[in-house]
Structures are given as structure tokens and as C-alpha cells.
Design an enzyme around this catalytic site. Sequence first.
Site, PDB file in Angstrom:
ATOM      1  CG  HIS A 202       0.531  -1.570  -2.748  1.00  0.00           C
ATOM      2  ND1 HIS A 202       1.545  -1.406  -3.662  1.00  0.00           N
ATOM      3  CD2 HIS A 202       1.103  -1.401  -1.531  1.00  0.00           C
ATOM      4  CE1 HIS A 202       2.692  -1.164  -3.015  1.00  0.00           C
ATOM      5  NE2 HIS A 202       2.444  -1.151  -1.720  1.00  0.00           N
ATOM      6  CD  GLU A 203      -0.728  -0.985   1.733  1.00  0.00           C
ATOM      7  OE1 GLU A 203       0.036  -1.774   2.334  1.00  0.00           O
ATOM      8  OE2 GLU A 203      -0.334   0.089   1.244  1.00  0.00           O
TER       9      GLU A 203
ATOM     10  CD  GLU B  97       6.722  -1.538  -2.289  1.00  0.00           C
ATOM     11  OE1 GLU B  97       6.490  -1.753  -1.078  1.00  0.00           O
ATOM     12  OE2 GLU B  97       6.095  -0.700  -2.972  1.00  0.00           O
TER      13      GLU B  97
END
Lengths: 504, 504
Positions: free
Chosen positions: B270-271, B300
Amino acid sequence: MTDIDARYASLLALLKDIANINAAKNALEWDMETKMPSGAGEARGAVIGCLASLAHAKLTSDEFEDAIAPLAELRELGRLAKDDPGHAIVGHAWKEFDRARKLPTKFVAELEELQAASHHVWAEARKASDWKAFSPNLSRIIAMKREEASLVGFTASPYDALIDPFEPGMTSAKTAVVLGELAKFLSQFVRRIGESDVAVDAARIRKPLAPAGQEALCRGVATAIGFDFASGRLDEAAHPFMTRLHPGDIRLTTRYDGGHLLDGLYSVIHEAGHGMYEQGLPDELYGTPAGEAPSFGLHESQSRLWENMVGRSLPFCRWLIRHCAGEGIRFDDGVMPFWRALNAVTPSLIRVDADEVTYNLHICLRFEIERELIEGRLEVADVPAAWNAQVREYFGLEVPDDAHGALQDVHWSGGAFGYFPSYAIGNLYAAQFYAAAERALPSMEQDFARGEFRPLLEWLRKNVHRRGSLATADEIVRDATGSGLSAAPFTAYVERKYGEIYRL
Amino acid sequence: MTDIDARYASLLALLKDIANINAAKNALEWDMETKMPSGAGEARGAVIGCLASLAHAKLTSDEFEDAIAPLAELRELGRLAKDDPGHAIVGHAWKEFDRARKLPTKFVAELEELQAASHHVWAEARKASDWKAFSPNLSRIIAMKREEASLVGFTASPYDALIDPFEPGMTSAKTAVVLGELAKFLSQFVRRIGESDVAVDAARIRKPLAPAGQEALCRGVATAIGFDFASGRLDEAAHPFMTRLHPGDIRLTTRYDGGHLLDGLYSVIHEAGHGMYEQGLPDELYGTPAGEAPSFGLHESQSRLWENMVGRSLPFCRWLIRHCAGEGIRFDDGVMPFWRALNAVTPSLIRVDADEVTYNLHICLRFEIERELIEGRLEVADVPAAWNAQVREYFGLEVPDDAHGALQDVHWSGGAFGYFPSYAIGNLYAAQFYAAAERALPSMEQDFARGEFRPLLEWLRKNVHRRGSLATADEIVRDATGSGLSAAPFTAYVERKYGEIYRL
């Protein structure tokens, strides 16, 4: 609130902003040396440059002048109470402001540009051992440093104006007397050691160890001598250093890649000495110049005291060998051979490799040369000859090339004329403090052998650290030891310790 | 140089200073979460606060106004070329300046103080599960956020003024339409999953692993999908996050202390999605708003695309199982049970634990409640009842206490009204981009199974990352996918993937 109170409050707010900007700059510089990814250098330089400009703009602003000028005038008239922190704060702040204001922005930018460019030129010249390749840059830097001295102003020597930011109140002449005396003693003492028939084998204590083990050892020793990891860190970097970000955040670095676990460890003891000093500064004065060290030499005294006077003492070695054994690292020869090996004296060409005895001679040599350059008695072209003659005189060694001689140090390429003496002054202060602490704490060295360092640290906290810059370095040393800067305690310490090791 | 050129140059210099100050602030915040010693919190807060003030002072200075005002006027008159970066830069900079100038310094300071105090009140209220203890603070925050909306100005709803900093151009009404449609689909879909007789055992892939092994795995996977460690780092922190310090320095964090190696790994994916976006932004525009992401939702979308659409796809699982085996980590059940377990859908009370399907319902619920609070149709005292009714409606679950309900998220205590929609918008954009990339790269998923992610990353670089904020999020999504924000690609993706897993 009177007008004066308001100006003082405004001065404190501006100083706090400057301190906070510098804290950010310190953090980014630490990060650059320890954590930053390789691809980030250019952008990081711009961020650090921006912070430096912001701090400089605050210091030289009209707002700062409006706040400081009337306060400095009152101080000058003797109308600020001497025992009030405001007396020291206004004094230091005025001095910084006055120096910054006397240097035109264009001059500062030009000098910075020259220094940045010269760093690269110096590094290449050193690689090629080519003094001539560095000479034009060095000549321009010296011309600009002499101009800086003229702009700032001085009475006796332009060197006075350059040493002052490092050692406030110190002069070219005073330094020459103390370092001259020191050099005379040390060059003779080194000759006596050379004539001794005692051979000390430094190699017997060289031990490799995996980095994780070295780190654990370094943390254990730093904690034992009093460095507080709740307010600090230890990380790896290419060159060991200490930096304070702000209260509660004092960072040490070392390297573990050398062949020898004691190299990394003694770097950590040195940096922890700096770090414990910073941890002992008066936090309530953070954000004012009175909350900082009064001189580079005084700062250096704290690192050298722990590294050499404590860390290379016989009682410390007793404790260290036991401590290492507890970590599974064995020095089986016993304490006396360990202590002797740790204190081997070997005249060498490179300052950063020098032992405790010969180190100061490297400094004396550099001081003499840079003083003559700034005072106009030596040409840049003649530096290598002067350097090499002095190395022959002090150490009896021949300099094979300038990379091992006049090109070895980074300082001059960065314009840091007046910095070298602080190293030697630090060693002298350290011996003065150590002797005074021993008088006050007769069982201090017995404590070391038991791993008990708190009495010494508390003595330093009270007599040195907690005073910040509320007094000058000279006042602090006089109050703590009964005497101003002096070479005698250091020469006595060297006589006693190395006399025993080399049976002189 | 014309007067306009000079003003533009001055604007760029001011924006660059602001960017550099923010870079320093980001570095200090990263350090605070990852490296800072425990005793340094208070002083660090002051440094960060000082940097925030400096950036704000630059943005609202007369100098900034002198530079931007005539440029914004020219832009308004259509006299700046639309395809020149200056058009976007002046537009964004004016918007930021205008918003900042409309909020009086006193108001901003008061709101910040209230938010800082409310964080603690909220944390205590959550611990005690006591909504009433938090209510007075929340009421004051809502009153001030409504005042902020009035000061900034809006036409239809005060919520428009609050969502705009997160999703420029988005409104309360437009968001309600898209999220309403999404909620309708998802609540029915979750019910269908609940009625499915397929049982998915999420626990079968829970595997512990020592932190060093987890870190190596995370680095390997992040490198494989395209995160560049020459311009980035990975460290541990209490909560995973990504931050860009400045070009060349993008930092990810995760935690390895959970019970399960895949938790830390999927946080890193995700990061890394966020991080690869930052690594793809146009560095030549760094220091201007055009060099940054145009919306939180677009940012996002990049993390969710890699975490969920790529990372939880069947072909990725094929590669990951092989990659893990190479690291000595064995998932022996085979790929299908792994993939099913990784995509288990379980309605739950806590947003941060939610799976890909139920997550957006958590967001829809929060959006509806915060919109009604800001638009004055819901009282603070009535929030828990409204919350719990909606949880019953969406998930068929009873909320046992407010700690598991309306008190679970930090956002409102920090005044972040208008932020929640970005999470859902990010998921929708992600599905839009993924579908468009699949059309452009028909063999994309086959590539994943071979560990080849470059074609997708290059497509994203070209169609999303490299555009920075030279276009709006809406323009970027339209150009890349042929359509503005839409729930349809996401619902189609969910239908297809979870229809297969749950045999619907």
C-alpha cells in the site's frame, strides 16, 4: 510591560526561532550522513541551504536590530545585572548580530560559493597529491578570510578575528604562547619516547567483531559512562560525529567497518563525551546563546577527557576488560599489556590517526602555518616546504607527498581558519578539568575500576555543563580549576602516564 | 525581464522556499515517528510548529501577494497559455494563498489549539467509550469548521468548502450521488456474500515471522513492483505511512509486530503504491504546487491499486507464493486457497480492519454523518444512534459501545471533516485506472504471474504520475480512462472477483 521588557521578549522569540530553524538543519544534516537514500543529495542541499538562509535572514533583520540594539546599549552602560541570564544572552546575541551585519550578503555568498567549489578542488588535489592544483583556490580563500577579518575588525592580528568565533576572547598572540610552550615540551618528549627501549605492541589488542556485536558493546559502554539513550541515539556514519538536534535529542555516530572493535568504541566514547556535555547544558536556556557551549575548545575538552583521560586510563581498562568479558569478548593478556597497547605512541604523518601525545604537535604545526598565512608572512606556494620541515623537526619523519602532508585536512578548503587551535585547547582544558576533578574526588579513579563514573560526571555537570554560556570558557575554567588556559596540567599528565609506560 | 516575468520568478522563489520548509517539516515528522528518542517530544513539537509558522508566514506575506495577485488576474483574463506550467502553478498558488488569507491568524491559532486539545479528549473518551466526554469538543470543532466554510466561502453547502482542500472541485452533492450509488450496491452485495454457502478461512494464511525476515520480504516485494530504494527507504513505525521529504527521498514505514507476516507486507505494498506515485511525480516541477498530487483521492488510488487490485489478484498470488518460497517461507496449500483467504470478506465494526468490499461502506457511513453534522441536520448527541443504525443496515451488526462505533476514528478530533470521502474516491479511481490499464495492456495480469510489473507502472507513470497537478484529478482520470469519477468499474470489479470467490 516596559519597552525594554518588550524588546527582550521579542529578542528571545527571534532567538528561539533561529534555534528551531538550526535544529531542523541539524536534523537534516544528521539524516544526510546516516539515513538519506543515495539519490537525494541535490534536493537535500537545497533544503539545508534554505534553512541556513532563513536563520541568517532572522539574525540580520531590522526586527532583530530593533530588539537587540537598545538592550546592547544598556548592557554596555552596565545597566543589565551581571548575574541575570539576560546579561549573557544580550552579550552573545549582540556579538553574533554585529558580526553577521558587518559581512555584506554578497561577500558571504561569494565566500560560500568559493568554499563549496574549493572542497571539490581540494579533494581532487589530495587524490593526485598536487598542491599546485589547490593553490589558486587556497590563495583566494586566504584573501577573502583576510577581508573578512578587516570587515569584522581587529586590533593586533587579522587571525584574532578568525579565531574568535571558535574561541571567543582568544587571540593569535595568546594562542602562540600556550601552543608554543606545548610544542616545545611535546617535541622533546616524543624524542625521549623514541629513545626509550620499551617497545609497545599496539597490534596485540586489535580484534575484529561483527557490527552488531560492536554496536552492543558501544551502547553498553556509552550507557555505563553516563550517556542517556532516553535523550539520544547511536547510529552508523562514514565519519563519527555528535550532533544535538534540540533538548532531549543528542545523537552520536560511529563506524564499525574498521578492522578493530576498539576503533569504533573509542570514537563512541569521544562522541559520548560531547553528547553528555550537550545533555548537561541548561535546557531552560535552550533557544538562547547562553544555552550553548561557550567555545569549541571547551566542547572538545569534554570529548577528550572521556576518550583519553578516562577511557585510556589504567583503572578504566580494568573495568573495560571485565565488561568486554561479560559480552563474550576476551582480552586474555591482562590489563597492563592492554593499557600499554592502548596508549602506544607512534609519530605519524596523518593527524586523525595520531595518538594522545603526538596529536597536539599536528595541531601546533597547522596553527603556526595558518597563522603565518593569515598574517601575511608565508606564501601559499611555500606551505609544503614549511610543513615538511616542521614534520621533520617534530617527528623526525619525511613527508613523501602532499597527500600525506599539507593536503591531508579538509579545513582550509572550507575556510575554517582559526579552528585548529580548538583541538589543542580542548586537550589542555581536559587535563585542567581532570586534575581539578581528581583533587575534588580523590577516589575517582578507584571508582572507574568498579564501572562507577557518576561522581566525575556530576562534577562536570556542576562545574562545566550546567553553566552553558552564562560565563565565558575562560571564566568556567578558572572557576573550576583555579587557573586560566594552561599547558602545565596536560604536560604533567603526559609526563606521569607516558613516563610510566615508556619507563622514562 | 518584464514586470510579469519578474513577478513569476519571485513567485517561484517563494514557492520553492515554502516547499523546502515543508520538506524539513516532513523530515522531522518522519524522524519523530521512526527514530526520535523518547525524551525529545516537547522540543520537537516546537521545531515543527516553528517550521509550519514560517511556511504560513511566507504564503500569506505581502511579498507573496505582490507576486501572485497580478499573475492570478492575467490568468483570470485568459492571458496565460493553458498548456504552460505557469497556468497550473499560478492557479494552485492563488487558491492556496486566497484560502490562507481568508482565515484570520487568530482563527487558525484557535482552531489548532482546539484540535490539539481535542485529540487528547478524544483518546480518553475512546478509552472509556464515553461519547458524552467527547461531545463538547466535537461541537466546538463543528462550529469552527462551519465558520471556516463561511470565511472561505461556498455556494451550495458549507461541506463543499471543507472537502475542497482534499478533493479540489468535488462537492457535497456530487459526492453524495457517487457514494450513494456505491453504498447501495455494496450493502446488497455484502448481504449476498453473507448468504453464500462458501466459507473462506482467512486464518489459514496467518504466519508469524521474525522482524528481520519480514523486512527482507517487504523490501523484495516493494523492489519487485517498482519502488526504487535508491530514492527511498523502508523503516518501522507504530502506524504505516509514506512521506516524501523531497525529490529522491521517499520513505515508507510499516510494522512487523503483528501476528502475521502478510499484514506488514500488504501495508508495505500500500505505502509503496503511494511511494511509486511520488517517485513518478515531475521532479522538474518540485517546489511548485504543479509538482504535487492534485487530490488525496488520486493519491489513494495509487496505493489501493497496488495493494488490492494488483496485490490481491490471483496472478500476483501465484508470483508471491513462488517469491516467498525463494525466501524460505512456504504456503503449501496452493494458490487458490491462498487467494481466497487473502480476499475473505467479513463485515466488521472497525474501519481499519475492513476488507476491500466492506471498507467503502465504512466510508459511506462516515461521509453521510459528517455531511449532516456540517450541514446542520444532525446533532452531535444523536451521532451514536445514527452510526449504530447505519452499521445495522449495512453489516447486520450491533455496535456494543462507541469505542467500536462513532469514537473509533481520530479524524474528527483533528478537524478533518471532508477527508473521509477521499478514501472511497481513491478506491473508485483505482478501479477506473486498473480497467483502463487492462484495456491498454491485455497481457498485464499474465505479466504479474511472472513477477513483471513494469508495463503497469509505466502506464501509470505516463497517464497519472508524470502529470503532477498540471491537470486536475478529474482531467487526469478522464484522459486516462475516458470517464470522470464513477463507481461502475469498481462495482464491476467487485462483482467479478468476489462473485468467483463466493460463487454468487
